[in-house]
Design an enzyme around this catalytic site. Sequence first.
Site, PDB file in Angstrom:
ATOM      1  CB  CYS A   2     -22.007  16.774 -39.531  1.00  0.00           C
ATOM      2  SG  CYS A   2     -22.496  16.641 -41.035  1.00  0.00           S
ATOM      3  NE  ARG A  27     -20.433  13.830 -34.444  1.00  0.00           N
ATOM      4  CZ  ARG A  27     -21.196  13.015 -33.814  1.00  0.00           C
ATOM      5  NH1 ARG A  27     -20.752  12.371 -32.846  1.00  0.00           N
ATOM      6  NH2 ARG A  27     -22.621  13.457 -33.851  1.00  0.00           N
ATOM      7  CD1 TRP A  75     -19.800  10.714 -43.684  1.00  0.00           C
ATOM      8  CD2 TRP A  75     -22.175  10.922 -43.970  1.00  0.00           C
ATOM      9  NE1 TRP A  75     -20.351   9.497 -44.241  1.00  0.00           N
ATOM     10  CE2 TRP A  75     -21.649   9.777 -44.572  1.00  0.00           C
ATOM     11  CE3 TRP A  75     -23.346  11.215 -44.050  1.00  0.00           C
ATOM     12  CZ2 TRP A  75     -22.621   8.737 -45.154  1.00  0.00           C
ATOM     13  CZ3 TRP A  75     -24.318  10.475 -44.603  1.00  0.00           C
ATOM     14  CH2 TRP A  75     -23.928   9.226 -45.097  1.00  0.00           C
ATOM     15  CG  ASN A 101     -24.736  16.089 -36.617  1.00  0.00           C
ATOM     16  OD1 ASN A 101     -24.968  15.445 -37.504  1.00  0.00           O
ATOM     17  ND2 ASN A 101     -24.569  15.576 -35.312  1.00  0.00           N
ATOM     18  N   GLY A 102     -27.156  16.937 -38.798  1.00  0.00           N
ATOM     19  CA  GLY A 102     -28.750  16.390 -38.632  1.00  0.00           C
ATOM     20  C   GLY A 102     -29.343  16.658 -40.170  1.00  0.00           C
ATOM     21  CD  GLU A 481     -17.960  -6.678 -36.840  1.00  0.00           C
ATOM     22  OE1 GLU A 481     -19.037  -6.298 -37.365  1.00  0.00           O
ATOM     23  OE2 GLU A 481     -17.262  -5.709 -36.438  1.00  0.00           O
ATOM     24  CE  LYS A 485     -15.286  -3.990 -38.353  1.00  0.00           C
ATOM     25  NZ  LYS A 485     -15.950  -3.216 -37.701  1.00  0.00           N
ATOM     26  CD  GLU A 488     -16.503  -0.982 -41.126  1.00  0.00           C
ATOM     27  OE1 GLU A 488     -17.533  -0.081 -41.188  1.00  0.00           O
ATOM     28  OE2 GLU A 488     -16.354  -1.836 -40.108  1.00  0.00           O
ATOM     29  CG  HIS A 504     -28.870 -23.456 -51.327  1.00  0.00           C
ATOM     30  ND1 HIS A 504     -29.582 -24.636 -52.166  1.00  0.00           N
ATOM     31  CD2 HIS A 504     -28.487 -23.729 -50.402  1.00  0.00           C
ATOM     32  CE1 HIS A 504     -29.394 -25.358 -51.228  1.00  0.00           C
ATOM     33  NE2 HIS A 504     -28.985 -25.070 -50.256  1.00  0.00           N
ATOM     34  CE  LYS A 603     -16.406   4.724 -33.192  1.00  0.00           C
ATOM     35  NZ  LYS A 603     -16.348   3.286 -33.890  1.00  0.00           N
TER      36      LYS A 603
HETATM   37  C1  G6P Z   1     -21.919   3.230 -38.430  1.00  0.00           C
HETATM   38  C2  G6P Z   1     -20.291   2.689 -37.817  1.00  0.00           C
HETATM   39  C3  G6P Z   1     -20.397   1.221 -37.803  1.00  0.00           C
HETATM   40  C4  G6P Z   1     -21.314   1.131 -36.504  1.00  0.00           C
HETATM   41  C5  G6P Z   1     -22.833   1.533 -36.921  1.00  0.00           C
HETATM   42  C6  G6P Z   1     -23.632   1.623 -35.581  1.00  0.00           C
HETATM   43  O1  G6P Z   1     -22.223   2.580 -39.539  1.00  0.00           O
HETATM   44  O2  G6P Z   1     -19.420   3.032 -39.236  1.00  0.00           O
HETATM   45  O3  G6P Z   1     -19.192   0.870 -37.173  1.00  0.00           O
HETATM   46  O4  G6P Z   1     -21.390  -0.430 -36.102  1.00  0.00           O
HETATM   47  O5  G6P Z   1     -22.617   2.824 -37.212  1.00  0.00           O
HETATM   48  O6  G6P Z   1     -23.305   2.546 -34.731  1.00  0.00           O
HETATM   49  P1  G6P Z   1     -23.772   2.472 -33.407  1.00  0.00           P
HETATM   50  O7  G6P Z   1     -22.744   3.659 -32.595  1.00  0.00           O
HETATM   51  O8  G6P Z   1     -25.365   2.348 -33.251  1.00  0.00           O
HETATM   52  O9  G6P Z   1     -22.964   1.245 -32.458  1.00  0.00           O
END
Ligand code: G6P
Length: 608
Positions: A2, A27, A75, A101-102, A481, A485, A488, A504, A603
């Site tokens: 948000c 956000r 969000w 936000n929160g 990672e 990527k 997502e 396994h 994010k």
């Molecule tokens: C969200 C984002 C990720 C990020 C994670 C941790 O899930 O989509 O890309 O790695 O948060 O965020 P931070 O700001 O703590 O690195």
Amino acid sequence: MCGIVGYIGGQQAAPVLLDGLAKLEYRGYDSTGMAVYDGREIRMVKATGRLKVLDALTKGGSTLSGTAGIGHTRWATHGSPTDTNAHPHFNGSASIAVVHNGIIENYQKLKKKLENRGYQFVSETDTEVVAHLLDRYYTGSPLEAIAKVMHRMEGSYALGIMFRDHPDEIYAVRKDSPLIVGKSSQGNLIASDVPAILKYTRSVYFMENEEIAKLSRDSITFYNIDEEELVKEPSEISWDISAAEKGGYDYFMMKAIYEQPKAVADTMSPRIRDSRIVLDELGMSDEEIAQISKIYIVACGSAYHAGVTGKYVLEGMARIPVEVDLASEFRYRNPILDTQTLVIVISQSGETADSLAALREAKTRGSRVLGIVNVVGSSIAREADHVLYTWAGPEISVATTKAYSTQLVALYLLAMKFSSVRGTISEAEFTSMLEALQQLPRQVEFLLGSQERIQKFANRYLAADHIFFIGRGLDYAISLEGSLKLKEISYIHSEAYAAGELKHGTISLIEEGTLVVAVLTQEELYPKMLSNIQEVRTRGAFVMAVANANHADLEKNADYVIYLPEINPYFTNSLAVIPLQLFAYYVALGRGLDVDKPRNLAKSVTVE
Ligand code: G6P
């Protein structure tokens, strides 16, 4: 999670709010809304969907006239993304408007009490409770009502508030969710993050927990929860607005991918002086470093994956036992910590709720916390005992690339520093590693040149149902990672497996034509990886290999090979990640998806 913007000044507020919200869409972006005081009433427009819907509905803000307003991009947590659940929320008489936000954790209890008093709710959100609670305690003084409400709310909140009776003021409140206040000659602003207001000012106040701000056209006053006035100094933002704009790229993600050579260099270079790693900014003495008996690395998402790399590197170089944990697990699992345990919290935003809670848990239990953080002045940066900033610059796309790459560099620097203090690597090894480290920006740049080739390859997999990533050791860390990527942003199901573990269970999922991305940069594990590649190829898999340049023979064993420049084995993740990022990007692009704003994600995850 948000985004909030607020403006009061000499200009029309709605276009300023839309402009700010556009910078905060990372956000959350399932619905948006604005409330503007038009001289008589607070008028509100809300819309499900992206900001462009609100923009069109208000004709770029022109249909909402007035010079004071608050805006929101959502969000959804409580209540699905609908027009009614979108923010702002009003009290019953539309005289108080709130954006939030929160999460108000005790909202159900508060809602029941309010309903018993006759308050009627129209939305399913926790936020609407705030509007009605303010109404309940408002007797003419916004400050008094806000403070009373803060005493009654549990959870996290950044709030923007307007009162119809006080048209020349907007209010901001912060507890455990980020909020900044900007001071400009054209008016004053509030926002969840700096890019939203950078067009108007560089002079920013970072609000602390349980602070209230009162903004008028030409003044800003801060109060604590006891309504006492506070003296705060603004900070000057040093980076430029262009850092938060696309600058000719189709997507922020691609821009960030291409900024990696610079981000890596910016994070590394200031810390290398006279062939030594200088981390004076940490404020940790050699004695303190020598006394560390155990390290926990705690983070979420990609930052957690950087932590997995950190485990291999720190254990390998500095010979300190390292445990990596997801922040959401760590905080509730009664971790064994003491004063000689160092807890490293990694976070791009510095605001991730679980990471912040893990930090507080660690501190409560007597451990020291070192934050690896990108956003200067963020909560984790402020609350950690030691901070190592990554200098990635603002990262706007939801899927992280450059921030992740700088987190790796920060971990390398720490590992090398700790190793040299503890004497676990020789002078010669240190020197050769330092040389290798300094090659990284150039080598990343070189790999970015393979863009076209990777795009062609990615286009063959746009319809894939499943893609697997395998690796051993550090290559397993980067597989995690690479897989995240891809899934997502492309919505293709993908999993990362430690290559030796495949047989396994997971190998039963391999079918004719399944793509398996195999990463093999660790020389001593190369023969083992070749066997794992054979195992999946025998079962019909198509294998894309990411390997060191000295293995030209790999062409016989894999279907498609991407070669990496020669590098010290500890640092290979920084190179291997580049083709994996490009692959994910082009698959998502080829599938016609909004690469910067993947569905359901945000994010900065400021809720649990
Ligand atoms: C969200 C984002 C990720 C990020 C994670 C941790 O899930 O989509 O890309 O790695 O948060 O965020 P931070 O700001 O703590 O690195």
